[in-house]
Scaffold this motif. Structure first.
Motif, PDB file in Angstrom:
ATOM      1  N   THR A 167      -0.995  12.586  -5.329  1.00  0.00           N
ATOM      2  CA  THR A 167      -2.916  12.418  -4.961  1.00  0.00           C
ATOM      3  C   THR A 167      -3.185  11.520  -4.823  1.00  0.00           C
ATOM      4  O   THR A 167      -4.807  11.369  -4.768  1.00  0.00           O
ATOM      5  N   ASN A 168      -2.696  10.260  -5.623  1.00  0.00           N
ATOM      6  CA  ASN A 168      -3.862   8.656  -5.227  1.00  0.00           C
ATOM      7  C   ASN A 168      -2.674   8.185  -4.803  1.00  0.00           C
ATOM      8  O   ASN A 168      -1.109   8.103  -4.608  1.00  0.00           O
ATOM      9  N   THR A 169      -3.020   7.672  -4.198  1.00  0.00           N
ATOM     10  CA  THR A 169      -3.220   6.377  -3.454  1.00  0.00           C
ATOM     11  C   THR A 169      -2.812   5.343  -3.994  1.00  0.00           C
ATOM     12  O   THR A 169      -3.046   4.969  -5.344  1.00  0.00           O
ATOM     13  N   ARG A 170      -1.899   3.885  -3.868  1.00  0.00           N
ATOM     14  CA  ARG A 170      -1.396   2.830  -4.900  1.00  0.00           C
ATOM     15  C   ARG A 170      -1.520   1.325  -4.287  1.00  0.00           C
ATOM     16  O   ARG A 170      -0.583   1.658  -3.014  1.00  0.00           O
ATOM     17  N   ILE A 171      -1.964   0.519  -4.488  1.00  0.00           N
ATOM     18  CA  ILE A 171      -1.505  -1.088  -3.868  1.00  0.00           C
ATOM     19  C   ILE A 171      -1.138  -2.273  -5.466  1.00  0.00           C
ATOM     20  O   ILE A 171      -1.815  -1.575  -6.326  1.00  0.00           O
ATOM     21  N   SER A 172      -0.612  -2.724  -4.973  1.00  0.00           N
ATOM     22  CA  SER A 172       0.309  -4.008  -5.549  1.00  0.00           C
ATOM     23  C   SER A 172       0.182  -4.806  -5.440  1.00  0.00           C
ATOM     24  O   SER A 172       0.017  -5.080  -4.056  1.00  0.00           O
ATOM     25  N   PHE A 173       0.435  -6.122  -5.858  1.00  0.00           N
ATOM     26  CA  PHE A 173      -0.006  -7.430  -5.555  1.00  0.00           C
ATOM     27  C   PHE A 173       0.929  -8.596  -6.202  1.00  0.00           C
ATOM     28  O   PHE A 173       1.260  -9.127  -7.396  1.00  0.00           O
ATOM     29  N   ASN A 210      -4.896   0.305  -9.831  1.00  0.00           N
ATOM     30  CA  ASN A 210      -5.487   0.987 -11.014  1.00  0.00           C
ATOM     31  C   ASN A 210      -4.456   1.456 -11.561  1.00  0.00           C
ATOM     32  O   ASN A 210      -3.809   0.999 -12.137  1.00  0.00           O
ATOM     33  N   ASP A 211      -4.931   2.312 -12.706  1.00  0.00           N
ATOM     34  CA  ASP A 211      -3.301   3.283 -13.418  1.00  0.00           C
ATOM     35  C   ASP A 211      -2.884   4.109 -13.154  1.00  0.00           C
ATOM     36  O   ASP A 211      -2.390   4.572 -13.823  1.00  0.00           O
ATOM     37  N   THR A 212      -2.859   3.564 -12.100  1.00  0.00           N
ATOM     38  CA  THR A 212      -1.616   5.395 -11.600  1.00  0.00           C
ATOM     39  C   THR A 212      -0.656   5.010 -11.812  1.00  0.00           C
ATOM     40  O   THR A 212      -0.325   3.613 -11.083  1.00  0.00           O
ATOM     41  N   ILE A 213       0.419   5.647 -12.647  1.00  0.00           N
ATOM     42  CA  ILE A 213       1.612   4.623 -12.682  1.00  0.00           C
ATOM     43  C   ILE A 213       2.633   4.680 -11.555  1.00  0.00           C
ATOM     44  O   ILE A 213       3.118   5.724 -11.158  1.00  0.00           O
ATOM     45  N   GLY A 214       3.140   3.615 -11.197  1.00  0.00           N
ATOM     46  CA  GLY A 214       3.851   3.381  -9.304  1.00  0.00           C
ATOM     47  C   GLY A 214       5.149   3.126 -10.214  1.00  0.00           C
ATOM     48  O   GLY A 214       6.163   3.215  -9.657  1.00  0.00           O
ATOM     49  N   LEU A 215       5.266   1.487 -11.069  1.00  0.00           N
ATOM     50  CA  LEU A 215       6.488   1.094 -10.741  1.00  0.00           C
ATOM     51  C   LEU A 215       7.425   1.488 -11.650  1.00  0.00           C
ATOM     52  O   LEU A 215       7.288   1.578 -12.956  1.00  0.00           O
ATOM     53  N   GLN A 216       8.921   1.486 -12.005  1.00  0.00           N
ATOM     54  CA  GLN A 216       9.513   1.780 -12.857  1.00  0.00           C
ATOM     55  C   GLN A 216      10.784   1.447 -12.888  1.00  0.00           C
ATOM     56  O   GLN A 216      10.574   0.299 -12.036  1.00  0.00           O
ATOM     57  N   TYR A 262       0.975  -0.804  -0.119  1.00  0.00           N
ATOM     58  CA  TYR A 262      -0.133  -0.047  -0.006  1.00  0.00           C
ATOM     59  C   TYR A 262       0.952   1.313   0.081  1.00  0.00           C
ATOM     60  O   TYR A 262       1.832   1.555   0.855  1.00  0.00           O
ATOM     61  N   TYR A 263       0.677   2.174  -0.947  1.00  0.00           N
ATOM     62  CA  TYR A 263       0.956   3.572  -1.205  1.00  0.00           C
ATOM     63  C   TYR A 263       0.475   4.876  -1.503  1.00  0.00           C
ATOM     64  O   TYR A 263      -0.615   5.344  -2.252  1.00  0.00           O
ATOM     65  N   PRO A 264       0.818   4.871   0.418  1.00  0.00           N
ATOM     66  CA  PRO A 264       0.568   6.429   0.587  1.00  0.00           C
ATOM     67  C   PRO A 264       1.036   7.159  -0.376  1.00  0.00           C
ATOM     68  O   PRO A 264       1.353   7.309  -1.288  1.00  0.00           O
ATOM     69  N   CYS A 313       2.386  11.494  -0.929  1.00  0.00           N
ATOM     70  CA  CYS A 313       3.314  11.827  -0.309  1.00  0.00           C
ATOM     71  C   CYS A 313       3.178  13.539  -0.081  1.00  0.00           C
ATOM     72  O   CYS A 313       3.124  13.985  -1.715  1.00  0.00           O
ATOM     73  N   SER A 314       3.484  14.076   0.351  1.00  0.00           N
ATOM     74  CA  SER A 314       3.128  15.990   0.505  1.00  0.00           C
ATOM     75  C   SER A 314       5.085  16.409  -1.209  1.00  0.00           C
ATOM     76  O   SER A 314       4.350  16.106  -2.127  1.00  0.00           O
ATOM     77  N   SER A 315       5.735  15.109  -0.713  1.00  0.00           N
ATOM     78  CA  SER A 315       6.573  15.349  -1.876  1.00  0.00           C
ATOM     79  C   SER A 315       7.370  14.302  -1.995  1.00  0.00           C
ATOM     80  O   SER A 315       8.430  13.494  -1.963  1.00  0.00           O
ATOM     81  N   PRO A 316       6.814  13.789  -3.609  1.00  0.00           N
ATOM     82  CA  PRO A 316       6.521  12.073  -3.736  1.00  0.00           C
ATOM     83  C   PRO A 316       8.152  11.914  -3.958  1.00  0.00           C
ATOM     84  O   PRO A 316       8.365  10.964  -4.278  1.00  0.00           O
ATOM     85  N   ASP A 317       8.551  13.648  -5.052  1.00  0.00           N
ATOM     86  CA  ASP A 317      10.081  13.021  -5.678  1.00  0.00           C
ATOM     87  C   ASP A 317      11.247  12.696  -4.127  1.00  0.00           C
ATOM     88  O   ASP A 317      12.847  12.854  -4.751  1.00  0.00           O
ATOM     89  N   LYS A 318      10.642  12.948  -3.138  1.00  0.00           N
ATOM     90  CA  LYS A 318      12.058  13.026  -2.096  1.00  0.00           C
ATOM     91  C   LYS A 318      12.166  11.942  -1.357  1.00  0.00           C
ATOM     92  O   LYS A 318      12.999  11.629  -0.666  1.00  0.00           O
ATOM     93  N   VAL A 319      10.813  10.733  -1.589  1.00  0.00           N
ATOM     94  CA  VAL A 319      11.246   9.781  -0.919  1.00  0.00           C
ATOM     95  C   VAL A 319      10.668   8.660  -2.153  1.00  0.00           C
ATOM     96  O   VAL A 319      10.392   8.751  -2.860  1.00  0.00           O
ATOM     97  N   LEU A 320      10.702   7.097  -1.881  1.00  0.00           N
ATOM     98  CA  LEU A 320      10.988   6.277  -2.686  1.00  0.00           C
ATOM     99  C   LEU A 320       9.569   4.796  -1.663  1.00  0.00           C
ATOM    100  O   LEU A 320       9.776   4.950  -0.683  1.00  0.00           O
ATOM    101  N   GLY A 321       8.682   4.462  -2.680  1.00  0.00           N
ATOM    102  CA  GLY A 321       7.507   3.761  -2.259  1.00  0.00           C
ATOM    103  C   GLY A 321       8.241   2.202  -1.745  1.00  0.00           C
ATOM    104  O   GLY A 321       8.178   1.826  -1.115  1.00  0.00           O
ATOM    105  N   LEU A 322       8.809   1.954  -2.556  1.00  0.00           N
ATOM    106  CA  LEU A 322       9.759   0.964  -2.495  1.00  0.00           C
ATOM    107  C   LEU A 322      11.951   1.079  -3.220  1.00  0.00           C
ATOM    108  O   LEU A 322      11.704   1.370  -4.219  1.00  0.00           O
ATOM    109  N   SER A 323      12.184   0.646  -1.929  1.00  0.00           N
ATOM    110  CA  SER A 323      13.765   1.097  -3.055  1.00  0.00           C
ATOM    111  C   SER A 323      13.909  -0.093  -4.501  1.00  0.00           C
ATOM    112  O   SER A 323      13.917  -0.969  -4.069  1.00  0.00           O
ATOM    113  N   PRO A 324      15.375   0.609  -4.584  1.00  0.00           N
ATOM    114  CA  PRO A 324      16.020  -0.086  -6.101  1.00  0.00           C
ATOM    115  C   PRO A 324      15.910  -1.995  -5.747  1.00  0.00           C
ATOM    116  O   PRO A 324      16.943  -2.575  -4.520  1.00  0.00           O
ATOM    117  N   HIS A 325      15.351  -2.544  -6.543  1.00  0.00           N
ATOM    118  CA  HIS A 325      15.887  -3.720  -6.073  1.00  0.00           C
ATOM    119  C   HIS A 325      16.013  -4.682  -7.615  1.00  0.00           C
ATOM    120  O   HIS A 325      15.197  -4.469  -8.078  1.00  0.00           O
TER     121      HIS A 325
END
Length: 358
Positions: A296-302, A245-251, A216-218, A220-232
């Protein structure tokens, strides 16, 4: 302090990110903030300007039927990208929606209710997944539920959220469907890796393991300053990912940049894991990837991690060595030892698999 005791301590100390955001949406603790130096290195590809930067999309029906062109696309996707999306995968839309809805409702529950299913480091299951961390390591802007699904005797139902009431059944049904998808993909991979039998890779893994992390990715007021999941990279054979949903979060890391992955509706995203990279002697790449957050958008991934039995020894396949006419690039290792090593390390790009190169 032993690793289990440390895991319990860290799990207890780690805040619930969702709760922090609910309490003070603009506050970001220092231990989540990325350095300016790290942020300056970000090179995010603008996929709207270049359609060739989209990861490949494959048709599982064509793959399962042995379509030559689609198998060639699979080979190329694993070699050049390490990621692809699949359509016509056979998982009913209702099954996808049920688990998405169940997870969304669970994360709306009060914190005290969610903590009834607190993560247990002994069984590695439950809500509030502990992340190993070292002094100075930044934490990820996400909360999780972790499941062990197969073999079924490893399940700890008391750690599976029972609210909303339909959530457990939704997880059970979804995991069974995803396991079928994995079996079909292993059949196609066996063919392009030159194995004699289409069941070759599946049999090689013996009693297949599968775990799932619901992230679950809440906001964030400054999304560029944090990572939802670190590179791995993932220590699995393959990972099967679904987003809610269609919110892009995976890179994903590709050609020196970070490529955002735009989800195709009702598709599943597949990535090559470290085990498949080793089996292929490095032809197929277990690609570094990360998750970013949104203002603006929360996101959930499985993410379903499909892995060999812990007693299976992994090493480059003879079929791949013969095709490549090259020596083995990776050492032989028992998968259980590799997995134990990987989960005890902080998320740090490709560091885990680099440790086992010849």
């Amino acid at each position: 302090m032993g690793s289990i005791e440390k895991a319990i301590r860290v799990s207890e100390e780690r805040e619930c990110v969702q709760e922090m955001v609910n309490t003070n949406p603009s506050f970001i603790p220092q231990k989540y903030l990325r350095s300016e130096e790290e942020r300056a290195k970000d090179n995010i590809v603008d996929i709207s300007l270049n359609s060739s930067s989209q990861i490949p999309i494959l048709d599982l029906v064509l793959l399962f039927n042995g379509d030559k062109g689609e198998l060639e696309k699979l080979d190329k996707a694993c070699e050049e990208w390490g990621f692809f999306q699949i359509i016509n995968h056979g998982v009913p839309a209702e099954v996808l929606e049920n688990i998405k809805n169940g997870a969304a409702e669970f994360f709306k529950l009060p914190l005290e209710e969610k903590r009834k299913y607190a993560y247990d480091p002994f069984t590695r299951q439950g809500y509030g997944l502990y992340y190993p961390h070292t002094e100075g390591q930044k934490l990820d802007w996400s909360d999780s539920i972790f499941y062990r699904l197969y073999p079924s005797h490893l399940r700890k139902p008391e750690r599976w959220p029972a609210k909303p009431p339909s959530f457990k059944d939704a997880v059970e049904t979804y995991s069974a469907e995803v396991r079928k998808v994995a079996g079909k993909l292993f059949g196609s991979l066996s063919l392009i890796m030159g194995m004699e039998k289409q069941e070759g890779l599946l049999e090689l893994q013996k009693d297949l393991q599968m775990s799932m992390r619901v992230n679950y990715y809440p906001t964030c007021s400054s999304p560029d300053k944090v990572l939802g999941l670190s590179p791995h990279s993932d220590p699995s054979s393959i990972t099967i990912l679904m987003q809610n949903n269609d919110t892009i979060g995976l890179q994903i890391r590709h050609d020196g940049g970070w490529v955002p992955v735009k989800p195709v509706p009702n598709s599943l995203i597949i990535n090559v894991g470290d085990v498949l990279e080793i089996w292929s002697n490095g032809k197929y790449k277990s690609i570094e990837h990360r998750a970013v957050t949104s203002e603006t958008n929360t996101r959930i991934s499985f993410g379903a991690f499909v892995m060999p039995n812990i007693d299976v020894e992994i090493e480059p396949l003879q079929e791949m060595l013969s095709m490549q006419q090259k020596p083995a690039k990776y050492k032989k290792i028992k998968f259980g030892d590799y997995l134990t090593y990987a989960v005890r390390q902080k998320m740090d790009g490709k560091a885990n698999i680099e440790e086992y190169k010849s």
